[in-house]
Each structure stands twice: as C-alpha cells, then as structure tokens.
Motif scaffolding. Sequence first.
Motif: not given
Length: 207
Positions: A43-50, A54-57, A109-116, A130-137
């Motif tokens: 529940h912090h803006p950093d999670y949305e950034a990750a 915008l920032i790494t996991d 795989i397509l996931s809302n996820f950090t680079d982890a 194929h594997a894509y997270c939202s941090a990739d895209l």
Amino acid sequence: MKKPTAVLFDLHGLFQHFTNDGAARGEAAAGLPPGTITTYAYHHPDYEAAKVGLITDEEWARGVARRLVSDFGPAAAAAVPPWRADRGYANPLMINLLGQVMEVVEAGILSNFTDAMHTDLARHRIVPHHAYCSADLGITKPSPFVFREAADRMGIPPQNIFYFDDEMTFVAGARIAGLSAELFTTPQACAQRLHALGIPVHLEAKG
C-alpha cells in the motif's frame, strides 16, 4: 474461435500462489502487528513503481525495510528476511498443463509483477516460451496496451491469442486489446476450454 496460435496465462492464482506465511512469520519475529508488511509494502507508491519497472524489486524491498525501521525501530528489520524468502508455492497441475500446451502452440505468461518474476519462474520450474511482467513492459493490466505489447513481442497478432486470467477486469482488458480471453476458475475448467479450442491436454491425477 478457431484454434489459437498461442495461449497466454496470468501467473498468480494459476501457477504461483501466495499465502503470506512469510510476512506473518516476519511480523511475529519482529513484534509487529499483523498486516504491517502488507501496509508498508503493497500500500505504498513504491510498489506501483516497481510493477512498472521504475525501480527494481530489490530497491522496493529496501524501501520497505527503511520505512519499517524508521517507524518501529531497528528490531523491525527482522521482519524483512522471512517475508522476502517466501516465494509462494507452485501448482503442479498447471505447470504440467503448460508443458502440454507448449507441445501444440506457443505459450506465455503475462503478469503484473516486479522484475522478480523471472527468478520466481525459474525457482518454481515454470518455463513457458514467453514470459513478460509489467516491469518488463512498463505498464500494468488491465490496460489493453500491455496485452498488445506482449502480443507484439511474441510476434503473434492479438486475435490469434487466447488468454486466461483469474481477474475479470484483466480479462476485459485483454478482450479490448483483441485477444480472446476467459476467466480462470480451476485447472479442470482451463483444460476443458483448451480442449474446446483444439489443444488436446489432460490433467494428471494428483499423486
């Protein structure tokens, strides 16, 4: 729909499941109230950034640790390692199903996820084409643009892709992007739908 060229799956709730046991153990070890890590981490803006890269996991997790220590004192740092070490558990039925799909068509795989996400896939031996997270895209579901970007990277037109997700809003986003999509409920229902699409699969009985 005719037989798709590719099948795209969400990750969490299908292949990877979390129970928050690690967070609970960490909170107990540090003497923190239950739910503290959820508040400070998710529940912090950093999670949305990750989630959009915008920032790494790791940067996100270090921020969580700093905020906990700032508000609760040095002992709060003990909550972080158990939380971070908990990478959930995998669903072997779905992993086996994915392997069968990959023998017939492209699968991803397509996931809302950090680079982890990529290390978690390797940890759980989930290895799609194929594997894509939202941090990739750089964008998260349910935006139609994330589905179009994934399709573009796969080199497959959206209308030739079938998508499964356990969030109806994400299913709606995929449909707007031009994919055929269905709400995931159980591995059994997923296997039945794949059969109907012309992809012969079967669920292996639990051992």
